[in-house]
Structures are given as C-alpha cells and as structure tokens.
Design a protein around this motif. Structure first.
Motif, short mmCIF file in Angstrom:
data_model
loop_
_atom_site.label_atom_id
_atom_site.label_comp_id
_atom_site.label_asym_id
_atom_site.label_seq_id
_atom_site.Cartn_x
_atom_site.Cartn_y
_atom_site.Cartn_z
N VAL A 288 0.83 -1.21 0.00
CA VAL A 288 0.00 0.00 0.00
C VAL A 288 0.86 1.26 0.00
O VAL A 288 0.62 2.21 -0.75
CB VAL A 288 -0.96 -0.01 1.21
CG1 VAL A 288 -1.69 1.32 1.34
CG2 VAL A 288 -1.95 -1.16 1.09
N SER A 289 1.90 1.26 0.85
CA SER A 289 2.79 2.42 0.91
C SER A 289 3.49 2.64 -0.43
O SER A 289 3.59 3.77 -0.92
CB SER A 289 3.82 2.22 2.02
OG SER A 289 4.74 3.29 2.06
N GLY A 290 3.96 1.55 -1.04
CA GLY A 290 4.63 1.66 -2.33
C GLY A 290 3.72 2.19 -3.41
O GLY A 290 4.13 2.96 -4.28
N ALA A 291 2.44 1.79 -3.38
CA ALA A 291 1.48 2.23 -4.39
C ALA A 291 1.33 3.74 -4.41
O ALA A 291 1.14 4.34 -5.48
CB ALA A 291 0.12 1.57 -4.13
N ALA A 292 1.44 4.36 -3.24
CA ALA A 292 1.33 5.82 -3.18
C ALA A 292 2.68 6.50 -3.37
O ALA A 292 2.80 7.46 -4.14
CB ALA A 292 0.72 6.23 -1.84
N MET A 293 3.73 6.00 -2.70
CA MET A 293 5.00 6.71 -2.64
C MET A 293 5.79 6.65 -3.94
O MET A 293 6.54 7.59 -4.27
CB MET A 293 5.86 6.14 -1.51
CG MET A 293 5.28 6.30 -0.11
SD MET A 293 5.19 8.00 0.46
CE MET A 293 6.93 8.43 0.54
N PHE A 294 5.64 5.57 -4.69
CA PHE A 294 6.50 5.34 -5.86
C PHE A 294 6.34 6.42 -6.92
O PHE A 294 7.28 6.75 -7.62
CB PHE A 294 6.18 3.96 -6.45
CG PHE A 294 7.17 3.47 -7.47
CD1 PHE A 294 8.37 2.93 -7.07
CD2 PHE A 294 6.90 3.54 -8.83
CE1 PHE A 294 9.29 2.48 -8.00
CE2 PHE A 294 7.80 3.08 -9.77
CZ PHE A 294 9.01 2.55 -9.35
#
Length: 477
Positions: A288-294
């Motif tokens: 989930v974090s990667g989906a936003a931060m990337f």
C-alpha cells in the motif's frame, strides 16, 4: 524507499578464504544497492529528453519507468532464493554484471523498444542483485547493535539512491545527455564488480538446487499485464476490450501463480509465510505504501519541468532537500523504534507522508519552490524513510536463516509491485484529468489529483497498520 531486512541468523560460510572486514562488505553491498535503487528514479528527470529523442508517447514514458520496476519486482523472489541456494556473492556478481551490461545497451538505444527492453533486463539484473546486498550485510555483522547500525546504513544508502536519482539525472542530462543516466552505471558497475569478485567471500544457506522459474514468470507476466491494462484505461476506458482483456489476463496469471505456489515442492513464495501475522500485515503495508510513494519522484519531476519550466538540472536540484529528508527518516527510525515500537513508528511515518501528499495536492501552475516542491517533498520523504525500516523489521521477524534471501526479496517485492501498479494508476488518473491538454493549468490539475489520491491511500494504510500490525517484531505469529 524500499528496504529489506533479515530478522535473525546468519548464513553458513562456504568459503575457506579469510573473511573480509565487515566495513568492506557493507561498503560493497551498499554500493550495489545504491545503483539498483538509483535506477528506479534516475530516469525521471530525463523523460522529457527521452521523449524528444526516441519519439515515445506518454504511455511509453510510463513504461520507461515501469519496465524496470516490474521486472525488478517480478523476479525479486527468484533472486532472493537463488542467493540462498547458489551463494550470495555469486548472485551479487551475476546480477551486477547483467545490470551493467543492460545499462550499456539502454544508453546506446536508438529506438524506443530497444530502451524499454534494456530497462526490463536492467530490472532482472537488479532483482538478482538486490536480495544479496542485505544478506551479505547481515552475514558479515553480528546480531545486535552493530547489525542494527549496519542495516540503518544500508537502508539510508538505498533510500538516498532513490532520492538522489533526480539530482544525478539532472546533472547528467544538462551536462551531457539523457543517455548518461544509463551509461554512468557502466564504469561504476565495473569497479564494484571487480572489487566484489576480489574481496567478497561466498556464503549460502543450503544445498538444494531447484528454483521455481514458472512461479517467477507467472508473477512477472501477471504484474506486467495488469499494469498494461491499467494504462489502457486512459485512452480506451474501463469497459473497452483493450482494457478488460489484459486486466482479466493479469488477474488470471496472478491466480495461476498462487496455485503453482500452493502445489510446488519448493515454491518461490511459500504461502505458509503469509500465515504469520507480522509477515502478512507488514507486506500488505509495504504494498500500500509503495502504491502511493512510488509515483512521487515521477510526478514531481514532470511538474517541475512541464509546469514550472525548470531545466533537468534545476528539477534535480529542487529534490535535494527531499533526498536528505528520506535519509534522515531512515536514520531516525532505528532510534525511535526501541522506545515507541515498530508499529507506532511505521504509523507515524505514514501519517507524516500523508500530510506531505495532502500539501502537494494544493500545487498550482504558478507555484513557488518552497511551498510547491520543497516543504511538501520533505514531509513525503521524511515519512517514507521513517516507515520503511519498522515495516521491514516486522515483515521479516522470525525468518529462518535458510530463508533470509527469500524473505528479503518478499519485502522489496511487495513494495515494488505496489509501486509499479500504483504508478500505472496514478499516471492514468493524472492523464485522464488533463484530457490530453498540455496547458500548465491542466497538467497541474492532473498531478494534484494524483497526489490527492495518494494521500487517501496512505491515510487508509495508516489505519490498517495500526489495527493489523503487531506492536513488536516477532510479537505475533
């Protein structure tokens, strides 16, 4: 940025050569990790120049980033398992050699498809290389405070590599050409390759010699097909066959991957690991974090150049404060974890990043550097750095030594898979809002909507982390 962590144990040495000093192993491993993570973001500043030189459209530019990320994520588990079975030094050398050769091919590309193919091969090399970097570190440094410091250094270098990509890319594009964002890897990779071959000693966890290649191919094909289907929604809509067919195929390929893993004697991703609360919850949080931060670096560099009129060098320099913030966050996390616990630090970091995304979503076409780039960028990346280490510590708590590479790969896979799909979704959201307009106001509205969506995703992720993550590493299984 992406982090991978081994919770306990060391690998069994298989070399009779004297062990090199721990600082040397850490230095070489960090150099390899820096190159891998740098290449996720270094091309972002070069995208406008690449578009002009090779005639790529907006979807093609997205795939310059995603071809690398998808191959990186899809083969990460295979790379981790290969390091456990065949030796961490060997896989470090193989991965770095493949990565360096693909960088040369990409830098010399004359057509768009040649660049995309080279980026995919780069991602494959990175997937073989990256899991070995951390297991080399944890094998060289005894468990305890010294290992925690070494891992924090490794994490900060990895985070700094991703964050420094904009600056490095800007300098190279402005002073040389876009090709050097890839060609610079060749001399650096050759030096690290020679040093690793000379000084590193071999280690591995076991003698089994089987790899789950079908699983790796299925998960990579599934992820790539899903990302392609998402990117088609901008031009075709969600109900058109050109969208529905690849989305359906991607889901079926991922389902086939899970079926293969459930039946395999030596699976690429043992599903039993997901029965552990810490492993399952932290990997979902990573996704989930990667989906936003990337998408942050991708959208910020486009905003700086396409809307504010920055040169590639100026765009890279504008992200330096964010680069420093992510390193600071990565270094602060191990200091806060003993007092607050990994769950609280992960949630705190995610909330800080959420605030940054919310601030960034107020961007305007005539924004200033301080309020439209620097301050929101610092919050986003400080939060990302804070959240990464505790999530990795939870995700790998209780891992057996013989599965160190596999679990390290799983952590990075979760984040990068989330990032690949998130980039496809966010760039599609931004493009749909602009309605093919190149006016600064329209582009800004699209980028702002993507950041607003990212803030919502991170806020939901923070709630999920608080409710699902165990309070301590190894506290819940």
């Amino acid at each position: 940025m992406a982090v991978m962590l081994q919770a306990s144990g060391t690998s069994a040495p298989v070399s009779r050569r004297p062990a090199p000093p721990a600082w040397l192993v850490v230095t070489l491993a960090c150099a390899g990790q820096f190159l891998v993570v740098l290449d996720i973001s270094v091309v972002n500043v070069a995208l406008p120049s690449i578009r002009t030189a090779l005639g790529l459209d907006a979807q093609g530019l997205q795939w310059v980033v995603n071809a690398y990320a998808i191959a990186f994520a899809g083969f990460m588990l295979l790379g981790g398992r290969a390091g456990d079975l065949y030796g961490r030094k060997r896989m470090f050398l193989v991965g770095l050699g493949l990565f360096t050769a693909a960088s040369l091919a990409g830098g010399l590309a004359q057509e768009g498809w040649q660049l995309l193919l080279a980026r995919a091969v780069q991602g494959l090399g990175a997937a073989v290389l990256a899991p070995s970097t951390l297991t080399l570190v944890t094998s060289a440094v005894p468990e305890g405070a010294a290992r925690a410091r070494a891992i924090a250094t490794w994490t900060a270098v990895g985070a700094g590599g991703g964050a420094a990509g904009g600056f490095v890319g800007g300098v190279l594009v402005d002073s040389l050409s876009w090709r050097w964002v890839l060609l610079i890897n060749v001399p650096v990779g050759a030096v690290v390759l020679a040093a690793a071959a000379l000084w590193l000693t071999e280690s591995r966890a076991g003698d089994r010699r089987r790899l789950d290649l079908p699983g790796a191919l299925l998960v990579t094909a599934g992820l790539g097909t899903l990302a392609y289907g998402i990117s088609q929604t901008e031009a075709e809509g969600w109900t058109a066959p050109a969208t529905v067919v690849p989305l359906t195929a991607g889901v079926l390929l991922v389902a086939a991957f899970l079926c293969v893993e459930a039946r395999a004697r030596e699976p690429l991703m043992p599903l039993r690991l997901l029965r552990l609360r810490a492993v399952a919850s932290a990997n979902v949080a990573m996704f989930v974090s990667g989906a936003a931060m990337f998408c942050m670096w991708y959208l910020m560099t486009l905003y700086a150049q396409n809307v504010l009129g920055y040169s590639p060098l100026e765009a890279g320099l504008s992200l330096v404060p964010s680069s420093l913030a992510v390193v600071l966050g990565s270094k602060l996390a191990p200091l806060l974890m003993p007092a607050l616990g990994p769950r609280a630090v992960a949630v705190l970091g995610t909330l800080v990043a959420t605030a940054g995304f919310g601030w960034q979503s107020t961007m305007t076409a005539d924004g200033t550097f301080l309020t439209s780039i620097m301050f929101p960028g610092i919050l986003m990346m400080l939060g990302g750095g804070l959240a990464g280490t505790p999530l990795a510590a939870l995700a790998t708590s209780g891992a057996a030594p013989q599965e160190a590479g596999l679990v390290s790969g799983l952590v990075n896979t979760s984040r990068t898979m989330g990032g690949s799909l998130g980039l496809a979704v966010m760039s599609t959201i931004a493009a749909a809002r602009t309605s093919a307009s190149t006016a600064p106001e329209a582009l800004t509205a699209g980028y702002a909507l993507a950041f607003r969506t990212g803030a919502v995703v991170l806020a939901a992720g923070a709630v999920m982390m608080w409710l699902w993550l165990p309070r301590k590493a190894g506290a819940a299984h």
